[in-house]
Structure formats: C-alpha cells, structure tokens
Design an enzyme around this catalytic site. Structure first.
Site, mmCIF file in Angstrom:
data_model
loop_
_atom_site.group_PDB
_atom_site.id
_atom_site.type_symbol
_atom_site.label_atom_id
_atom_site.label_comp_id
_atom_site.label_asym_id
_atom_site.label_seq_id
_atom_site.Cartn_x
_atom_site.Cartn_y
_atom_site.Cartn_z
ATOM 1 C CG ASP A 216 -1.615 1.280 1.469
ATOM 2 O OD1 ASP A 216 -2.261 1.751 0.524
ATOM 3 O OD2 ASP A 216 -1.513 1.831 2.586
ATOM 4 C CG ASP B 7 -4.054 -1.230 3.042
ATOM 5 O OD1 ASP B 7 -4.259 -1.017 1.835
ATOM 6 O OD2 ASP B 7 -3.453 -0.435 3.786
ATOM 7 C CG ASP C 250 -1.213 2.058 7.013
ATOM 8 O OD1 ASP C 250 -1.646 1.933 5.847
ATOM 9 O OD2 ASP C 250 -1.094 3.145 7.589
#
Length: 637
Positions: A336, A539, A535
């Site tokens: 990410d 996600d 995080d």
C-alpha cells in the site's frame, strides 16, 4: 506430610522458590537422574547389586516422569501412540534384559532433550513476559474530583486517569490536559522522546517523562496495543507450520510400524537367521531405541519457536510458523502507499512566494488562519511553520470555512483566500512562477494556493513523503529476487511519482479495496507466493487474501488483526530481515531432518548386522536428538 516438611514447604513458598525452580524442573530432574545413574554404576561396580537397582529405578522415575506423563496423557487424549511411549517401552525392555544402566541412560538423555525443548519454549515466552512487565497493574483514576488507585482491569472507556512524571501509562488514551514528553521506545523503537499535548494519543506501557497529564481512556485494558502484541505472539506458538503438521501426522503411523517390526523381530530372526532367543530379544530392544523418531520430531518445533522469538525481539511479530515458513518462498510483495511506503501525512515540500513579499511573514499569517482547521493539509502547514519559525500564531479577525474549497479570512485588514486551484483566479495560476506549478504537480505534490486582496501571492506544495527507509527496504527485496508492486488509491500522476521515488518495480493507481484484491489474485497466479504490506482498514481484504499479510504496527486494529505478521516499529527493512530469518529457519529444519533420518538409518542397519550394542544405540539416538535441538537454538541469535 510431617510437620518439618510442611514448615519447609511453607518457608519455600514464602521465598517464592517453587516459582523460581518451576521453569527449570525438567533440567533439575535430568540432573538428579544423572547423579542416580552414577551412583547405580558405582554400587554395581563394587558388588552392591540391590542398591544399584534401587538407584537405577529412582533414575527411571525421576528422569522419566515428565516425559512419561506427557506421553500417556497424549496417547489417552489422541488415541494414538507417540515417541514418548516408544521411549518408555525401550527403557522398560532394556531393564527386562538386564541392561539397567543403558535403560537409565536412555531416560536421562531423553530427559535432557526434553529440558532443552522446554528451554526453547521458555525463550519464546521471554518477549511476552518482558512486555507484560511494562504495563502497570494500577492507574490513578480521577472520579468526582478525587483521585484513587484502581486496578487497570477496572478502567472503562471514557474514564479520566492522571499520569505523573516518571510513571508508565496504564492504558491507551487521549491527552485532554497537560503537555509532556513520552518515551515510546517500547512501541516504536525510537530512542528520542516524543512531545505530546492536547488531543494527542498515548499508548499503554510507554513512559511519561516530564509533565503531569490527564488522559481519557479510549480502549479497554484487554484491547490496548500492548495486549494485542502479547496475543499475537501467544497465538504464534499454538499455530504449527505445514512441516510440523506433517511430522505429527507421520509420527503416529511411524510408531505403529516400529512396534510391529519390533514384535516380528522377537521371532523371525530366531527361525530365519538362527539367532538365539536372547539375541533376538536384545536386537529388538535396540531397534525399539534407535528407530524412535525423537530427533525427527524435534527437528521443527524448536527451530520454529526460536525463529519466532528472534523475530519478536526485533519487533517482527509472527502469528504462526506457517507464515514464517511461507516468507522464504515469496515471489512478489505488494505495498500500500499511504502510511506504508510513505509516512501517511502530507508535509510541506516547497513554498513559492510572489516577488516583493516577505516569505516568513506570509507563511506565518497563512498558518495562523489554517490553525483553525482540522484538515490534514492545514495541519501540515501549521506544523511546518511551527518547526521553522519561532513565533506565536495570530488570531484572524474573521474566518469562514468553505467546505470542499478552502477558507476565507480577514487578518490585519487583508482579505485572504487559501484553498485549491478552483478557489482562486485560474488565469493568475497559469502566469504564476513561470510554469513551476505544473512541474510540482508532476512530482505528485498537492498544491494549496494563497490569494491576498485578489492577488495570487503564494503556492504551498505538499506531499505524502516517502519514508527514509523505504528505498533501502525495496532495494534489499530486489536483491533477494522479489518483485515489488505498489497498490494505491491515488491518481496515476501521484502514483507514478511515488513509485519512481520508492524504487518499486511497478504500480497500480486508483485502486479501491476490491481492486487491490483482484490485483493480489493476479499476482498470486503469476508468482504463486505473494505478500501484502498495508496499514489501513481498506488494506484488510488484500492482507487477508495474500499468502502472507504484513501490517505496519502503527496501522488500524483491523489491519493488525487480519495480518499474519506485524512490523511493530513501522520499519520496512525488517521485511528483508524476516525473509532472511525464514530462510535460515527452513535451512536449519532441512539440516535437522536430513541428519536425523540419516542417523536412524545408520543405527537400524548397524543393529540388523549385529555390530551395534545397546549403549552405543542409546548414545547415537539420543545424542542426535540433542544435536538437532541445539542446532535449532542457533536461531535465537
């Protein structure tokens, strides 16, 4: 129990000796067993046969009690014979044919190997114990204007607690009064204290260093970050790797085969090879000893626990051996962007001011206006000014927030507009700063425009900055032959700039959570074993579908719970360390398995050709078990 014994027990309890001895009980029992074997051998040598047998019997009972109990309970519970039962049969069989010393030595070495396994387990618990000590047991609760000490377990969300300088923070919460410096090394690994004030978050287990603060509890005691860390490591010890699961399935069948062959060996060699009944029974007992897969069974779990413990010590929390084992097979890692490759908060990268205006005065007034907004871009401007100018901010004469556009304000008689491009005159933007604005946008910056009294006076460029360690981490992964991919919800332009800066191999922009999942599925088809690093809540689906989900320790609770591995210090280079640790673990497990199988085959062959005596069979078999455990313990370093 006599009164003297009761008094001794009572005094030992007072001193806490039982608690101190308990972790080392198996090792102490093995030591006593060894001493009794030595005594039995001396009695036997100097002609006191009865005392010799008593000494050996005591060695059997003291040294073998723990393993015998474990084996009998496991057999009863699983309705399946196990290695421990084979050892019991082998020791009893040795005694039956008069080999008391060999049977006792077998028990002794088996007890030593058991003590080593327990030592490995205790080492893996060490990180948990040290963490648990960091969280205070009591808190100073503020209730109805008074203060009282209460157990942390009785705190509720919304309670107010007072934390004085030098005290550890007892619960996750938000500062509502006071300013202080906090040592967060236990959570983030950063040695420098962090300055925190009103409305900022604090974590249980960290240390309040300078000022008294009043904190509002935001999480129950069992939901704090510290408790989550403890639960993660504890769950890792109960989840077994595929290799360990295979060995355990194999063990039950193998034990049955060995016992069947031993029974056949009682009779067939006598009739087919002409061995005497005594020789056939003797060889059957040796086979029972040397064919037991103790070393093979001990090849994996101690190595896995040692590796998990090592990772926890470095801030890499692995939820199970299966995930650590998978890391060494990774073909690609998807990242990410926000909060993972980047810091997650915008930072001012450049300020362009119209000629003739004082730069410091302009950004000081801009920050004074933006300090009344909670928007992340406004917060970034205020933070930038506070860190670069040592001046108190002003209070605007008037201020109007225009949602989705920006803010209007009057300050010292000047009319200010701060916001996005569409909020100010478009013609002025095209002429401003000689085309620098387009260049800044190309590099992934978000631009905030400042207009004073109808004139475009400044542009502030901000960007979610790539973490300093990101490039190093990505480069390390590339050297390991792993493909790196960035998945982000940002625009193509921003994604391209961040991808270039962070050195990832490829990127996919404008990814919604479901798109990230689809990209992960395609990567898995191409590279087989794929990890996802993230995080945020968005996600979580991708973390769940990846072969290995890796969460940043500062991420959301959902990400932490969904992931298989947590990087407590938000340190991306730790991923490469975790992969190296996985490769070391798999290498040591392979060494252990090959070595243990080789030893078993050599010992069985030697016994069949009648060149192996029971003492050497005992030493060879149990010695190999101890060696594979000691080899596994290398992973603790």
């Amino acid at each position: 129990m006599s009164s003297e014994a009761k008094a001794l027990t009572k005094s030992m309890n007072k001193l806490g000796l039982f608690e101190k001895i308990k972790p080392h009980a198996e090792l102490i029992a093995a030591g006593l067993s060894g001493g009794l074997i030595a005594a039995g051998w001396l009695f036997d040598k100097y002609g006191n046969g009865a005392d010799s047998i008593i000494a050996y019997l005591l060695a059997f009972v003291i040294g073998g009690f723990a393993k015998a109990k474990e084996g009998i309970e496991a057999t009863y519970e699983n309705k399946e014979l196990n290695v421990e039962m084979l050892m019991i049969f082998a020791a009893i069989g040795s005694a039956i044919i008069g080999y008391w010393t060999e049977g006792a030595v077998l028990i002794f070495i088996f007890a030593v190997s058991g003590a080593l396994e327990t030592y490995t387990m205790n080492k893996s618990h060490k990180e948990i114990s040290s963490l648990m000590k960091l969280q205070p047991e009591e808190a100073l609760l503020i209730s109805d204007g008074s203060e009282k000490r209460v157990p942390v377990s009785l705190l509720h969300v919304g309670d107010l607690i007072l934390i004085k300088p030098g005290e550890r923070i007892p619960s996750d919460g938000m500062i509502i009064k006071g300013q202080t410096n906090i040592d967060e090394a236990a959570i983030t690994g950063e040695s420098m204290p962090v300055s925190k004030g009103d409305r900022e978050v604090v974590f249980a287990g960290t240390v309040n260093m300078t000022g008294s603060i009043t904190v509002q509890v935001t999480k129950a005691s069992h939901e704090t970050l510290f408790q989550k860390i403890i639960q993660l490591v504890q769950s890792a010890q109960s989840e077994k790797s595929p290799s360990q699961q295979f060995i355990e399935r194999f063990e039950g069948t193998y034990v049955k085969v060995v016992l069947s062959v031993v029974l056949l060996m009682f009779f067939l060699p006598h009739f087919i090879l002409g061995w005497s009944w005594q020789e056939a029974f003797y060889r059957a007992m040796i086979l029972l000893v040397v064919a037991s897969p103790c070393a093979l069974v001990a090849s994996i779990m101690p190595a896995t626990l040692s590796a998990i413990s090592n990772g926890a010590k470095r801030g890499i929390l692995v939820k199970g051996g299966v995930h650590l084992e998978n890391l060494s097979h990774l073909g690609a890692i998807a990242f990410d962007k926000t909060g993972t490759l980047t810091k997650g908060n915008p930072e001012v990268t450049e300020v362009i001011v119209k000629d003739g205006l004082d730069r410091d005065t302009l950004i000081w007034k801009a920050a004074s206006i933006e300090s009344h907004s909670n928007h992340p871009l406004a917060t970034a401007i205020v933070k930038y000014v506070k860190s670069n100018l040592n001046k108190e901010l002003l209070h605007p004469d008037s201020l109007e927030d225009i949602p989705g556009w920006g803010v209007k304000a009057t300050i010292n008689g000047e009319n200010w507009k701060i916001g996005k491009a569409a909020f100010v005159d478009q013609e002025l933007i095209e002429k401003f700063a000689g085309g620098r604005i387009k260049e800044l946008a190309t590099y992934g910056n978000t631009l905030v425009f400042i207009e004073i009294d109808g004139e475009l006076s400044a542009v502030i460029a901000m960007k979610d900055v790539v973490r300093e360690e990101t490039k190093l981490a990505i480069d390390h992964l590339k050297k390991q032959g792993i493909r790196t991919v960035m998945l982000t919800g940002d625009s193509e332009k921003t994604a391209r700039a961040i991808a270039s800066e962070s050195h990832v191999d490829e990127f996919f922009a404008e990814c919604l959570p479901e798109v990230k999942v689809e990209k992960l599925k395609k990567l898995k088809t191409k590279y087989e074993t794929v990890a996802m690093v993230g995080d945020g809540i968005n996600d979580a689906p991708a973390l769940a579908i990846a072969n290995v989900g890796i969460a940043m320790g500062g991420g959301t609770d959902v990400a932490l719970e969904t992931a298989d591995i947590v990087l407590m210090k938000n340190d991306l280079p730790r991923i490469a360390e975790a992969i190296d640790l996985s490769k070391r673990m798999n290498k040591i497990i392979k060494q252990n398995v090959i070595f243990s199988i080789t030893v078993i085959m050599i010992l069985i062959s030697s016994n069949f050709f009648q060149i192996l005596d029971l003492p050497f069979g005992v030493i060879g078999h149990e010695g190999s078990t101890i060696l594979v455990i000691l080899n596994s313990l290398r992973l603790l370093k």
